[in-house]
Structures are given as C-alpha cells and as structure tokens.
Design an enzyme around this catalytic site. Sequence first.
Site, PDB file in Angstrom:
ATOM      1  N   HIS A 188      72.512  63.223  53.253  1.00  0.00           N
ATOM      2  CA  HIS A 188      72.369  64.657  52.976  1.00  0.00           C
ATOM      3  C   HIS A 188      70.784  64.765  53.378  1.00  0.00           C
ATOM      4  CE1 HIS A 188      76.250  64.803  51.380  1.00  0.00           C
ATOM      5  NE2 HIS A 188      76.184  63.810  50.949  1.00  0.00           N
ATOM      6  N   GLU A 200      72.018  65.572  44.945  1.00  0.00           N
ATOM      7  CA  GLU A 200      72.460  64.187  45.500  1.00  0.00           C
ATOM      8  C   GLU A 200      71.331  63.794  46.366  1.00  0.00           C
ATOM      9  OE1 GLU A 200      75.796  61.780  48.225  1.00  0.00           O
ATOM     10  OE2 GLU A 200      76.082  63.962  47.313  1.00  0.00           O
ATOM     11  N   GLU A 245      77.655  54.618  46.627  1.00  0.00           N
ATOM     12  CA  GLU A 245      77.784  55.750  45.993  1.00  0.00           C
ATOM     13  C   GLU A 245      77.367  55.425  44.601  1.00  0.00           C
ATOM     14  OE1 GLU A 245      78.696  58.508  46.896  1.00  0.00           O
ATOM     15  OE2 GLU A 245      79.963  58.641  48.512  1.00  0.00           O
ATOM     16  N   HIS A 270      73.906  57.302  48.782  1.00  0.00           N
ATOM     17  CA  HIS A 270      74.613  58.591  48.260  1.00  0.00           C
ATOM     18  C   HIS A 270      74.799  58.580  46.858  1.00  0.00           C
ATOM     19  CE1 HIS A 270      75.815  60.140  52.183  1.00  0.00           C
ATOM     20  NE2 HIS A 270      75.565  58.949  52.720  1.00  0.00           N
TER      21      HIS A 270
END
Length: 247
Positions: free
Chosen positions: A10, A24, A145, A79
């Site tokens: 992101h 995030e 993640e 992430h």
Amino acid sequence: MKKVWIDAGHGGKDPGAVGNGLQEKVIALTVSLGVKQRLEDEYEGVQVHLSRSTDVFLELDERTDAANKAGADLLVSIHCNAGGGAGGFESFRYTNASAASRSLQNVLHTEIMAALKPFGVIDRGQKAANLHMCRESKMPAVLTENLFIDVASDAVKLKRQEVIDALIAGHVAGIAKYLGLKRKEGKPMTKERDINVVSSWAAPAWEAATKDGLFDGSRPGAPFTREEAAAVLLRMEKNILEKLKAK
C-alpha cells in the site's frame, strides 16, 4: 552480492487496512525499512532494494516490474491483515509456486513465528493464493500478513515496539537463512533500541500526551513502571476535572 527486494504494501492514497488507530501502510513501511537496515548492517554480501521508502502510492505492476528489472534473488511483500476474527500471522505463495518459493515461504514463516512466540501470536499457517506480488515476480516470492489491524488483541501487539522489532527480526532471520548469508564479524544478533527516539507509529499519540502534560517528553521508549502509571492516571484525572470545570 545477493539482491533482496522488500515490498512495503500500500502507501500514499492507499492506506490498506485501517483500525484501532493503525494504518497498514505505516506498519508495512516501518517493518520494511527495519528489514533493510538490519540485513545490510548485520550481514555480508547482501543489497536490499525497496519498492518504496516513503509514503507514496505505487501500482502493483510497478512494484513487480521494478523487482524483475533489478534481478532480485527473492521478493517479500509485507502487509497487515483485516477481518480475521481471532487474528494472527500468515504467509502466502502463488498457487502454482516454484519449489524455490515454497522453500522461501517455509523458512520465512518458521523464523517469523519463532520471533513472535513470546507474544502469543496465532499461527494461521502457510497458504497459497493468486496474488499479484507472488504471481508476477520472476524470483522466489512470498507475501506476509503481519497480524490483523482490526482485531483488538493484534492491534495492541502492533502498537508495541518489541512486537515490531520481532517482526523485523523474523523477516531478517528468514531471508538470511534462505540465502545462506554470513553474519558480519562483531555484529550482535539484535540491536538495542534507543529509548530517546519515539517510534514512528506512536509519534502522534506521544506528542498529544506530552502536550497534555501526561509525560515530560523524555525517554519515549523507556519501560513503564506501575508507579509511573499511577502518576499518569492522576494527571489524567486532574486534566479531566479541569476540563469539566471549564465547561
């Protein structure tokens, strides 16, 4: 010289998952920068490239195109998760991943979970999915993640510097082990944190708390004792009473 590509998920106009006062994109960048610094500082023969080193937006194909063009030996896309109920850590490879990607995922996942063990993080396992970052990368690629932004118990962990440090350490250990990197002579396994420097994720809260007189602004990274907690609670009570009187 081994080339490592670290992709902070992101960025810019795309915050990624948001919740519990966390974004995030901020955590992904913090961990990515930490991985680059530690790998290059502590190991010989490694060069770490970043998709982004600041809060900017990049399309997915820009990220993989750059990694492929650089001829990286591996890619790790970092992430945080959302919508996972109990929370935890999980890693992904492409559905038709190469043996090398499977090996990277196994080593990386194992080392990250080992680093997170003291914090009671749930292991959600090694998974496969049709993710762009893993599918379009020409080198072994894994997407991690790192806990769930919107799960309260995980968010509390992500606000602790020692958990962020553990995530960094786990990624570094996994990458170094997979590539067979040699540790530089005289380099310690871990770095001591500078308690006089506020963590990036905590900077706004620290500034506000200092402005309200809850803290004196010094030693933001120092441990917090019960007697200090008592003093802060009394200051908070005083501030609340003063605000009520002013109404």
